[in-house]
Design an enzyme around this catalytic site. Structure first.
Site, PDB file in Angstrom:
ATOM      1  N   GLY A  45       0.862  -1.083   0.133  1.00 60.77           N
ATOM      2  CA  GLY A  45      -0.030  -0.044  -0.043  1.00 60.77           C
ATOM      3  C   GLY A  45       0.844   1.328  -0.044  1.00 60.77           C
ATOM      4  N   ASP A  65      -6.876   2.162   5.507  1.00 59.85           N
ATOM      5  CA  ASP A  65      -6.293   1.027   6.363  1.00 59.85           C
ATOM      6  C   ASP A  65      -7.078   0.950   7.549  1.00 59.85           C
ATOM      7  OD1 ASP A  65      -4.526  -1.153   7.318  1.00 59.85           O
ATOM      8  OD2 ASP A  65      -3.422  -0.507   5.621  1.00 59.85           O
ATOM      9  N   ASN A 125      -7.748 -13.858   4.322  1.00 63.50           N
ATOM     10  CA  ASN A 125      -8.092 -12.726   3.514  1.00 63.50           C
ATOM     11  C   ASN A 125      -9.423 -12.874   2.804  1.00 63.50           C
ATOM     12  OD1 ASN A 125      -5.159 -12.004   4.099  1.00 63.50           O
ATOM     13  ND2 ASN A 125      -4.585 -12.372   2.174  1.00 63.50           N
ATOM     14  N   ASP A 181       2.966 -10.916 -12.676  1.00 59.90           N
ATOM     15  CA  ASP A 181       3.416 -11.898 -13.278  1.00 59.90           C
ATOM     16  C   ASP A 181       3.916 -11.438 -14.806  1.00 59.90           C
ATOM     17  OD1 ASP A 181       2.601 -13.806 -11.344  1.00 59.90           O
ATOM     18  OD2 ASP A 181       0.532 -13.567 -12.056  1.00 59.90           O
ATOM     19  N   HIS A 208      -3.413 -16.768 -10.682  1.00 64.05           N
ATOM     20  CA  HIS A 208      -2.043 -16.219 -10.145  1.00 64.05           C
ATOM     21  C   HIS A 208      -1.581 -17.126  -8.833  1.00 64.05           C
ATOM     22  CE1 HIS A 208       0.855 -13.320  -8.598  1.00 64.05           C
ATOM     23  NE2 HIS A 208       0.297 -13.217  -7.273  1.00 64.05           N
TER      24      HIS A 208
END
Ligand code: NAD
Ligand code: LMR
Length: 346
Positions: A45, A65, A125, A181, A208
């Site tokens: 971030g 945040d 997550n 990537d 990914h």
């Protein structure tokens, strides 16, 4: 004003078109866009916000945040570039960070430590991405959304499902960021060819994580003519590059600086496309019907003012790439199902 009243006002105002007009202009009157970074005090971030502070496309940069955005915002705000910086700390500050955002970039969440897979991050997550996307659905339903948080192969289906349930899902505007990537593939191929990486382009398709990252080296420009063994080694290095960084950081996290560069490149591409610039092409992991039975897939996309304007045809694969393509399917199907299952309480 009472917070509840302000939130209600946000929500009502978000339904009305007027407040977003000044940032959605597509003519020479464009004054830039509002970009929110969710997870702005973190390893990705902070450098990402620095790079976005340098972008002529950005009008206002909102740093959100769970804590610690004030210092980052104060620091960045002293840089002599145009974007205005605002700080939003704690869950109660999410509406202000999102209201009127044109692009929301999400690097919030925990990173890997050595020995972990990206999927090991799912339990933490998944919930973070779900709650942030609930905010997006509520406070900036027409924003473009770029998800960085891992495991991307599952967090993007979660984001899609949150938005779909809220009635705000626009598949043309939701992206899993796989630009790193492509950046890695370009760098490693440039090394092999002795070229400037800026002159190289390798499409990377699939997803990914590990085998789902499929760099189509046979479609690289300029053309890469190396023995099959070297192509195999290059492919393996690109697929394992995240782990290479995790190991080197030895417990201090995963790629942050290269990821910030990649995310800034992707964000910049989105904003250029939004402003009507033609010919913007990037790879990203999106809701897709390009490959049967894979409802989310990363491939080359042409971006336009309304999001994905065109799915470019998949490049022709050589035998090595076709092998890899077949072996990625099962993993991708199960990662997508895991994300959808999470939303169904499984
Ligand atoms: N897509 C990719 O190519 C790619 C590349 C690198 C890292 N990642 C992923 O990006 C994520 C972040 O990595 P990092 O190195 O920046 O981690 P980090 O721990 O340094 O930073 C994460 C930030 O997210 C914040 N956060 C946690 N929960 C939040 C919430 N509910 N709302 C807002 N912010 C919240 C934390 O406070 C922290 O500041 C990880 O999941 C990592 O695996 C993805
Ligand atoms: O490898 C990781 O965990 C972070 C990221 O997905 C990467 O590719 O660097």
């Amino acid at each position: 004003m009472e917070r509840a009243a302000r939130l209600a006002q946000h929500f009502v105002a978000e339904q009305a078109p007027a407040p977003q007009l000044e940032t959605h202009a597509t003519s020479s009157s464009v004054r830039g866009y509002n970009v929110a970074v969710l997870g702005a005090a973190g390893g990705i971030g902070q450098p990402l916000s620095l790079l976005l502070k340098l972008s002529p496309q950005v009008r206002e940069l909102r740093l959100y945040d769970v804590a610690n955005t004030a210092g980052v915002a104060a620091d960045l705000s002293h840089i002599a570039t145009a974007p205005r910086i605002t700080s939003h700390s704690g869950a109660g500050a999410l509406p202000d960070a999102l209201y009127g955002a044109d692009l929301v970039v999400i690097p919030a969440g925990v990173p890997r430590k050595p020995g972990m897979t990206r999927d090991d991050l799912f339990n933490i997550n998944a919930g973070i991405v779900r709650s942030l996307c609930e905010g997006v659905a509520r406070f900036c339903p027409s924003a473009w959304v770029a998800v960085i948080s891992n495991p991307v192969n599952s967090t993007v289906p979660i984001a899609a499902e949150v938005l779909r349930r809220a009635g705000t899902f626009n598949p043309s505007k939701l992206f899993g960021v796989t630009t790193l990537d492509v950046v890695r593939a370009n760098t490693f191929v440039a090394e092999a060819l002795g070229l400037d990486p800026a002159a190289v382009n390798v499409p990377v398709i699939g997803g990914h994580a590990g085998v789902t990252i499929l760099p189509v080296l046979s479609a690289a420009t300029p053309r890469l003519t190396v023995p099959e063994q070297q192509a195999r080694a290059l492919m393996a290095r690109i697929q394992d590059a995240g782990t290479e960084v995790v190991k080197a950081k030895a417990g201090a996290g995963s790629a942050t600086l290269s990821m910030a560069y990649a995310a800034a490149r992707f964000a910049e591409a989105c904003l250029r496309a939004m402003s009507g610039e033609p010919g913007v092409v990037e790879c990203a992991y999106v809701a897709s019907s390009v490959v049967k039975d894979l409802p989310f897939f990363a491939s080359q996309l042409r971006l336009g003012p309304a999001g994905i304007a065109e799915f470019l045809p998949l490049p022709r694969l050589n035998a090595l790439e076709q092998d890899n393509f077949e072996s990625m399917k099962e993993e991708l199907v199960s990662s997508i199902a895991k994300g959808v299952g999470f939303m169904n309480g499984k």
